[in-house]
Design a protein around this motif. Structure first.
Motif, short mmCIF file in Angstrom:
data_model
loop_
_atom_site.label_atom_id
_atom_site.label_comp_id
_atom_site.label_asym_id
_atom_site.label_seq_id
_atom_site.Cartn_x
_atom_site.Cartn_y
_atom_site.Cartn_z
N LEU A 98 0.84 -1.19 0.00
CA LEU A 98 0.00 0.00 0.00
C LEU A 98 0.89 1.25 0.00
CD1 LEU A 98 -2.67 -1.02 2.68
CD2 LEU A 98 -2.94 -1.03 0.19
N ALA A 99 0.96 1.91 -1.12
CA ALA A 99 1.80 3.09 -1.26
C ALA A 99 1.14 4.31 -0.61
CB ALA A 99 2.07 3.36 -2.73
N ASP A 100 1.94 5.03 0.14
CA ASP A 100 1.54 6.29 0.77
C ASP A 100 2.48 7.37 0.20
OD1 ASP A 100 0.44 8.19 2.52
OD2 ASP A 100 1.63 7.51 4.23
N GLY A 101 2.43 7.53 -1.11
CA GLY A 101 3.41 8.33 -1.84
C GLY A 101 3.69 9.72 -1.30
N ASN A 102 2.69 10.40 -0.83
CA ASN A 102 2.89 11.75 -0.30
C ASN A 102 3.00 11.78 1.22
OD1 ASN A 102 2.74 12.95 -2.87
ND2 ASN A 102 0.51 12.89 -2.79
N GLY A 103 2.89 10.63 1.85
CA GLY A 103 2.98 10.57 3.31
C GLY A 103 1.73 11.04 4.02
N ASP A 104 0.62 11.16 3.30
CA ASP A 104 -0.62 11.65 3.92
C ASP A 104 -1.11 10.74 5.04
OD1 ASP A 104 -0.59 13.77 2.11
OD2 ASP A 104 -1.95 12.76 0.71
N PHE A 105 -1.06 9.43 4.82
CA PHE A 105 -1.51 8.49 5.84
C PHE A 105 -0.58 8.53 7.05
CE2 PHE A 105 -1.54 4.09 7.60
CZ PHE A 105 -2.84 4.10 8.11
N ALA A 106 0.73 8.52 6.81
CA ALA A 106 1.70 8.57 7.91
C ALA A 106 1.47 9.80 8.78
CB ALA A 106 3.13 8.55 7.37
N ARG A 107 1.23 10.94 8.13
CA ARG A 107 0.94 12.17 8.90
C ARG A 107 -0.39 12.06 9.63
NH1 ARG A 107 3.26 14.60 4.44
NH2 ARG A 107 1.24 15.02 3.46
N ALA A 108 -1.41 11.50 8.97
CA ALA A 108 -2.75 11.43 9.57
C ALA A 108 -2.77 10.59 10.84
CB ALA A 108 -3.76 10.87 8.56
N ILE A 109 -1.91 9.57 10.91
CA ILE A 109 -1.88 8.74 12.12
C ILE A 109 -0.77 9.18 13.09
CG2 ILE A 109 -2.98 6.76 10.99
CD1 ILE A 109 -0.19 5.40 10.90
N GLY A 110 -0.08 10.26 12.75
CA GLY A 110 0.94 10.80 13.65
C GLY A 110 2.20 9.98 13.71
N LEU A 111 2.48 9.21 12.66
CA LEU A 111 3.67 8.36 12.66
C LEU A 111 4.60 8.68 11.49
CD1 LEU A 111 2.12 4.96 13.80
CD2 LEU A 111 3.64 6.47 15.10
N SER A 112 4.64 9.95 11.11
CA SER A 112 5.61 10.36 10.10
C SER A 112 6.91 10.74 10.79
CB SER A 112 5.07 11.54 9.29
OG SER A 112 4.87 12.67 10.12
N MET A 113 7.96 10.78 10.01
CA MET A 113 9.27 11.20 10.54
C MET A 113 9.99 11.99 9.47
SD MET A 113 11.74 7.90 10.43
CE MET A 113 12.70 7.70 8.95
N ASP A 114 10.92 12.81 9.90
CA ASP A 114 11.71 13.61 8.98
C ASP A 114 13.03 12.89 8.73
OD1 ASP A 114 13.09 15.48 7.53
OD2 ASP A 114 12.97 17.05 9.04
N GLY A 115 13.17 12.34 7.53
CA GLY A 115 14.41 11.66 7.16
C GLY A 115 15.32 12.53 6.32
N SER A 116 15.12 13.85 6.38
CA SER A 116 15.90 14.78 5.56
C SER A 116 17.40 14.68 5.80
CB SER A 116 15.44 16.23 5.80
OG SER A 116 14.10 16.38 5.40
N ALA A 117 17.80 14.39 7.02
CA ALA A 117 19.22 14.29 7.33
C ALA A 117 19.89 13.16 6.53
CB ALA A 117 19.42 14.05 8.82
N TYR A 118 19.08 12.23 6.04
CA TYR A 118 19.59 11.10 5.25
C TYR A 118 19.18 11.20 3.79
CZ TYR A 118 20.05 9.51 10.01
OH TYR A 118 20.37 9.45 11.34
N GLY A 119 18.66 12.38 3.39
CA GLY A 119 18.24 12.59 2.01
C GLY A 119 16.95 11.88 1.66
N MET A 120 16.13 11.54 2.67
CA MET A 120 14.91 10.77 2.43
C MET A 120 13.64 11.60 2.54
SD MET A 120 16.04 7.31 4.49
CE MET A 120 14.61 6.34 4.06
N GLY A 121 13.70 12.81 3.06
CA GLY A 121 12.50 13.62 3.22
C GLY A 121 11.54 13.03 4.23
#
Length: 159
Positions: A98-121
């Protein structure tokens, strides 16, 4: 706010990988009336995700079915084509991607993370959950960099 045991999954649209191509599904429709194991990885083709997390669930499909789980699904903040290629590269069967391409689901459930330090956004945290008719009944969120409580084996022990 982070989703918790007893919470209903919020309405979101994910893209299911199918043999016929990408298929948009809503969380409301997808999880309705079924028991589903959902696990999330920070990214397809990343080391722990490819070596341990995805293969662990793929190897335990029958064990979950024996515990009356209808489906096992994996989500990541990647597009459906990447998740499809990842499943194919790992010869995975029995796990729905199940692709969450824009991270909308991850944000909606409060389980997103910032991987910018590793070039992952923006990415999803690593977790596993059991969802019964759209309601979270088990939730295992990993500490950053860890892989233990979100494993297939750990979730199997809890159900």
């Amino acid at each position: 706010m982070t989703i918790a045991i007893g919470d209903r999954l919020p309405e979101a649209t994910l893209v299911k990988v199918t043999a016929e191509g990408p298929d948009r599904v809503t969380t409301t429709d997808y999880f309705a009336g079924r028991t589903i194991v959902l696990f999330a990885v920070p990214g397809a083709f990343t080391p722990t995700c490819s070596a341990k997390h995805l293969p662990g669930f793929a190897a335990k499909v029958q064990a979950f079915r024996d515990k009356r789980v209808d489906e096992i699904a994996c989500t990541a903040v990647n597009d459906a084509f990447v998740l499809g290629a990842w499943a194919k590269a790992n010869d995975v069967e029995g796990v729905t991607m199940l692709a969450d391409g824009n991270g909308d689901f991850a944000r909606a459930i409060g389980l997103s993370m910032d991987g910018s330090a590793y070039g992952m956004g923006l990415r999803s945290q690593r977790y596993s959950m059991l969802v019964e008719d759209g309601v979270v009944t088990r939730l295992n969120v990993e500490e950053p960099g860890a892989f233990k409580v979100s494993s297939a084996e750990h979730l199997l022990d809890l159900i």
